[in-house]
Design a protein around this motif. Structure first.
Motif, short mmCIF file in Angstrom:
data_model
loop_
_atom_site.label_atom_id
_atom_site.label_comp_id
_atom_site.label_asym_id
_atom_site.label_seq_id
_atom_site.Cartn_x
_atom_site.Cartn_y
_atom_site.Cartn_z
N ALA A 175 0.81 -1.22 0.00
CA ALA A 175 0.00 0.00 0.00
C ALA A 175 0.84 1.26 0.00
N GLU A 176 1.93 1.25 0.78
CA GLU A 176 2.75 2.45 0.91
C GLU A 176 3.95 2.44 -0.02
N GLY A 177 4.71 1.33 0.00
CA GLY A 177 5.92 1.27 -0.78
C GLY A 177 5.68 1.30 -2.27
N GLN A 178 4.52 0.77 -2.70
CA GLN A 178 4.23 0.73 -4.12
C GLN A 178 3.28 1.83 -4.58
N ALA A 179 2.82 2.64 -3.61
CA ALA A 179 1.84 3.67 -3.96
C ALA A 179 2.38 4.63 -5.00
N ALA A 180 3.69 4.94 -4.92
CA ALA A 180 4.27 5.89 -5.85
C ALA A 180 4.27 5.35 -7.27
N ARG A 181 4.17 4.06 -7.42
CA ARG A 181 4.22 3.46 -8.73
C ARG A 181 2.83 3.28 -9.34
N LEU A 182 1.80 3.35 -8.51
CA LEU A 182 0.43 3.24 -9.01
C LEU A 182 -0.33 4.49 -8.59
N SER A 183 -1.07 5.06 -9.53
CA SER A 183 -1.86 6.23 -9.21
C SER A 183 -3.03 5.86 -8.31
N GLN A 184 -3.64 6.87 -7.72
CA GLN A 184 -4.82 6.62 -6.89
C GLN A 184 -5.91 5.94 -7.72
N ALA A 185 -6.05 6.39 -8.97
CA ALA A 185 -7.07 5.80 -9.85
C ALA A 185 -6.78 4.32 -10.08
N ALA A 186 -5.49 3.98 -10.25
CA ALA A 186 -5.12 2.59 -10.47
C ALA A 186 -5.37 1.75 -9.23
N LEU A 187 -5.07 2.28 -8.06
CA LEU A 187 -5.29 1.55 -6.81
C LEU A 187 -6.78 1.29 -6.59
N GLU A 188 -7.60 2.29 -6.86
CA GLU A 188 -9.03 2.13 -6.68
C GLU A 188 -9.60 1.11 -7.68
N THR A 189 -9.13 1.19 -8.91
CA THR A 189 -9.58 0.24 -9.93
C THR A 189 -9.15 -1.17 -9.58
#
Length: 204
Positions: free
Chosen positions: A104-118
């Motif tokens: 969730a934290e370490g990879q957040a920079a690599r995935l946008s919020q939109a990508a995480l939600e999707t």
């Protein structure tokens, strides 16, 4: 059926021999592998592979007595599980919060919020179509879905029998990144992802 080679790798020439060879196979297996498959690849008796698997599992679990050790062993952060489909190395369930924090934290920079939600929508509602994801999120997700497919986190599963739409689901790589063995172990991340707690209010 393909013929089993008469000779396999020269295990005696490899550091760690059979034990290390079995471990190396387990480390790269992207799905459970049986003792029979490992034995066939290494051209050794199945019983020998089974003994190695049992010892590796005991070692990873820190069961020194089962290994004949007088001292103690610390359990690893991973474990060797045997299922009906075979053997595979998984992150230990006790470390799920640690692995989840990393994802969730370490990879957040690599995935946008939109990508995480999707990704969350796909994980919790699969198999699901792009249209369905768009309806849940309220935005077009075509580009985001393509990104998640390219990164190996989701994949096309099948086509809807009525609409013909492609249905998506998560991959084994997604499970590995989450540090879980199956979708049943998914953590409750709904409170951390806007809109996901409303998924159940939509009807298919």
């Amino acid at each position: 059926m393909s013929a089993v080679p008469e000779t396999g790798p020269d295990l005696e020439a490899l550091p760690g021999g059979l034990r290390a060879a079995v471990e190396a196979i387990l480390m790269v297996a992207d799905e459970p592998v049986s003792e029979y498959e490992i034995a066939a690849a290494l051209v050794v008796p199945v019983a020998s592979v089974q003994r190695v698997l049992d010892r590796l599992r005991a070692e990873y679990d820190g069961r020194a007595a089962d290994l004949g050790y007088a001292g103690t062993l610390e359990p690893r952060g991973f474990e060797l599980r045997s299922t009906g489909a075979g053997w595979r190395i998984y992150s230990r369930s006790e470390f799920a919060p640690v692995v989840s924090a990393f994802v969730a934290e370490g990879q957040a920079a690599r995935l946008s919020q939109a990508a995480l939600e999707t990704l969350a929508v796909v994980a919790y509602r699969q198999p699901v179509s792009r249209g369905r994801i768009s309806a849940i999120r309220g935005v077009n997700v075509d580009g985001v879905v393509r990104t998640l497919v390219q990164r190996g986190l989701i994949r096309e599963l099948e086509r809807d029998g009525e609409s013909g739409a492609v249905l998506y689901g998560t991959t084994t790589f997604f499970l590995e990144r989450m540090g879980i063995g199956s979708l049943d172990e998914l953590p409750d991340i709904a409170p951390h992802l806007p809109g996901i707690d409303q998924i159940d209010h939509y009807e298919d």
